[in-house]
Scaffold this active site. Structure first.
Site, PDB file in Angstrom:
ATOM      1  N   SER A  65       2.238 -10.432  10.246  1.00 30.40           N
ATOM      2  CA  SER A  65       1.485  -9.331   9.634  1.00 30.40           C
ATOM      3  C   SER A  65      -0.010  -9.519   9.894  1.00 30.40           C
ATOM      4  CB  SER A  65       1.742  -9.282   8.122  1.00 30.40           C
ATOM      5  OG  SER A  65       0.795  -8.444   7.475  1.00 30.40           O
TER       6      SER A  65
ATOM      7  N   THR B  86      -5.622  -0.485  12.390  1.00 32.23           N
ATOM      8  CA  THR B  86      -5.976  -0.272  10.976  1.00 32.23           C
ATOM      9  C   THR B  86      -5.993  -1.553  10.153  1.00 32.23           C
ATOM     10  OG1 THR B  86      -3.657   0.201  10.417  1.00 32.23           O
ATOM     11  CG2 THR B  86      -5.065   2.081  10.975  1.00 32.23           C
TER      12      THR B  86
ATOM     13  N   HIS C 253      -0.032  -5.843  19.772  1.00 35.22           N
ATOM     14  CA  HIS C 253       0.449  -5.456  18.443  1.00 35.22           C
ATOM     15  C   HIS C 253       1.067  -4.059  18.524  1.00 35.22           C
ATOM     16  CE1 HIS C 253       0.306  -4.156  14.224  1.00 35.22           C
ATOM     17  NE2 HIS C 253       0.250  -5.440  13.906  1.00 35.22           N
TER      18      HIS C 253
ATOM     19  N   CYS D 281      -8.573   1.423   7.458  1.00 35.97           N
ATOM     20  CA  CYS D 281      -7.634   1.800   6.401  1.00 35.97           C
ATOM     21  C   CYS D 281      -8.171   1.407   5.028  1.00 35.97           C
ATOM     22  CB  CYS D 281      -6.302   1.110   6.678  1.00 35.97           C
ATOM     23  SG  CYS D 281      -5.136   1.160   5.320  1.00 35.97           S
TER      24      CYS D 281
ATOM     25  N   GLU E 272       1.141  -1.508  16.647  1.00 37.02           N
ATOM     26  CA  GLU E 272       0.291  -0.361  16.324  1.00 37.02           C
ATOM     27  C   GLU E 272      -0.658  -0.033  17.469  1.00 37.02           C
ATOM     28  OE1 GLU E 272      -3.503   0.708  13.567  1.00 37.02           O
ATOM     29  OE2 GLU E 272      -1.970  -0.546  12.612  1.00 37.02           O
TER      30      GLU E 272
ATOM     31  N   SER F 192       1.927  -5.244   3.256  1.00 39.08           N
ATOM     32  CA  SER F 192       3.358  -5.059   3.527  1.00 39.08           C
ATOM     33  C   SER F 192       4.214  -6.058   2.740  1.00 39.08           C
ATOM     34  CB  SER F 192       3.621  -5.219   5.029  1.00 39.08           C
ATOM     35  OG  SER F 192       3.076  -6.430   5.521  1.00 39.08           O
TER      36      SER F 192
ATOM     37  N   CYS G 114       0.856  -1.184   0.000  1.00 39.55           N
ATOM     38  CA  CYS G 114       0.000   0.000   0.000  1.00 39.55           C
ATOM     39  C   CYS G 114       0.893   1.235   0.000  1.00 39.55           C
ATOM     40  CB  CYS G 114      -0.913  -0.003   1.231  1.00 39.55           C
ATOM     41  SG  CYS G 114      -0.027   0.129   2.799  1.00 39.55           S
TER      42      CYS G 114
ATOM     43  N   CYS H 236       2.565   5.475   9.338  1.00 44.03           N
ATOM     44  CA  CYS H 236       1.533   5.550   8.301  1.00 44.03           C
ATOM     45  C   CYS H 236       0.487   6.596   8.688  1.00 44.03           C
ATOM     46  CB  CYS H 236       0.866   4.185   8.156  1.00 44.03           C
ATOM     47  SG  CYS H 236      -0.576   4.207   7.057  1.00 44.03           S
TER      48      CYS H 236
END
Length: 457
Positions: free
Chosen positions: A370, A299, A234, A337, A236, A433, A114, A206
């Site tokens: 991921s 996201t 995680h 996202c 994030e 990713s 992305c 991001c």
């Protein structure tokens, strides 16, 4: 008009009497001083949010988030050589289908890198080239992809050591060094620590992640508890909760239903807190902090589940407070996202066409850690379609085995192609990713396997 002498005397007396009640100059000074002190105390008590502090960090000369033009051309060329795939280009230009060596491949319409991931990689590579001779650190994996992180190791980027329980060893970061913040972002505490050091910070976060941070900031300003659909460990989500005051993380619909039930019915507070002990803010009190909530999400989560959780929270508030007042107790912003959504929609389309296309299986390529790639696997799995999540081409063995990650997170090895003597029809996609080159290498391994063993059963 003329006043009589007695009238003048009366007015004078009244004026003198009024003056007696007027504050003296000294008294006025005390009042002014008191008001000034009250204003200062009010200003001191006005809480500066973490978002505002982050914006202050970003204004410093040592904070970089726009890249470095002096090395951009060389980095773009390097990324193209490392990630570009002639085979994937051929697929996209041929209506996302190709046939080779007895294998027919259907590629999902949206797949792979992305914009946010490409931006993050470019910023990291540019930082290494722009600061030659300096020690460059990174607070975490840049993205969840083994090839990209291996490349950073090759470029001598130092990965901050993890000590366990969310702690890291920043002792090796010295004055004059460079620190890269990964695509997932970094916690407020890490940003604050780096800001206090004499280092250059390269922020590759991001923009979609930053959007979630802005959402939890809105929750804070409105006195809401943030319900975050995400995995509490995680990277994030760790960063996101660091910008929230009161929060609870729910990883799936089951946990969301537990929260909704507590909102409506209450329950065993001790048991509730024990279950969510690693997923709530310090001092969390479900009896008071679940009366007004706002929804945000990691996201990379499954978009349909996030929306279902939002509807569940809204219904819970309607049931507890009534349809009129519910709007004062629940707030939702769209933080899903675009890239995550598009890739999920694309594999949904592939799944729906499985019978018509005659797919034997669907291959999902991307890092095993991921989250967005793992959620892509869930879609064909829930539809009962044979599917595999691999992180690189080495997972496909010459002995017709495949090593893959299951939805439950286990790494298993099993027989891959059920009948090598027959033509293979497959679908393929990749996480946000995952470089196209990783897809090409995986497909090439399958082509070679089929070509060498095509006569065997």
């Amino acid at each position: 008009m003329k006043f009589s002498t007695s009238s003048v005397l009366a007015i004078s007396a009244l004026a003198g009497s009024a003056a007696a009640f007027a504050p003296s100059a000294k008294h006025l000074q005390r009042i002014t001083s008191s008001l000034s002190m009250s204003t200062e105390v009010a200003e001191e008590n006005k809480k500066v949010t973490k978002k505002e502090k982050r914006l202050e960090f970003m204004k410093t000369e040592s904070f970089h988030r726009r890249g470095f033009k002096d090395v951009r051309e060389g980095v773009e060329k390097s990324m193209e050589e490392q990630f570009k795939s002639q085979l994937v280009d051929e697929l996209t230009s041929n209506d996302f289908v190709i046939e080779k060596d007895g294998v027919k491949v259907y590629l999902a319409k949206d797949f792979g890198f992305c914009w946010g991931v490409e931006r993050s990689i470019a910023l990291a590579y540019e930082a290494v080239e722009h600061f030659p001779g300096k020690t460059v650190h990174i607070t975490n994996e840049l993205i969840h992809n083994p090839e990209v992180n291996d490349k950073l190791h090759d470029m001598d980027v130092q990965f901050i050591e993890k000590l366990g329980e969310g702690k890291k060893d920043f002792s090796k970061v010295n004055d004059g060094d460079v620190v890269i913040l990964p695509a997932f972002g970094a916690s407020f505490e890490e940003m604050s620590l780096m800001n206090s050091k004499n280092v250059d910070i390269v922020d590759t976060t991001c923009p979609w992640v930053s959007k979630v941070w802005n959402t939890v900031d809105q929750h804070q300003r409105k006195g809401l508890t943030s319900v975050i659909h995400g995995k509490y460990a995680h990277e994030e989500t760790v960063a996101t909760v660091s910008f929230a005051e009161d929060y609870i993380c729910v990883k799936d619909m089951k946990e969301a239903e537990m929260v909704a039930d507590y909102i409506i019915n209450g329950g065993d507070k001790e048991a509730f807190l024990k279950y969510f002990e690693k997923a709530v803010s310090e001092g969390f009190d479900p009896d008071t902090m679940l009366n007004k909530v706002g929804l945000a999400n990691q996201t990379t989560m499954y978009k349909k589940e996030t929306r279902a959780i939002g509807q569940l929270m809204q219904k819970a508030m309607m049931k507890k407070f009534g349809p009129v007042e519910a709007k004062d107790h629940y707030l939702e912003f769209d933080t899903i996202c675009d890239a995550t959504q598009e890739r999920q929609d694309a594999i949904h389309e592939l799944v729906e066409k499985t019978d018509n296309l005659g797919l034997d299986f669907i291959l999902v390529v991307g890092g095993w850690d991921s989250s967005n790639t793992a959620h892509l696997l869930e879609i064909p799995q829930k539809a009962g379609i044979r599917s595999f999540h691999i992180n690189k081409s080495d997972c496909i063995g010459a002995d017709n085995t495949i090593t893959h990650r299951t939805v439950a997170g286990e790494i298993v090895t099993e027989k891959f192609i059920e009948d090598l003597g027959k033509d293979v029809v497959m679908g393929v996609t990749s996480g946000a990713s995952t470089p196209d080159k990783a897809v090409q290498d995986s497909l090439s391994s399958i082509f070679l396997l089929k070509k060498l063993n095509g006569g065997d059963n």
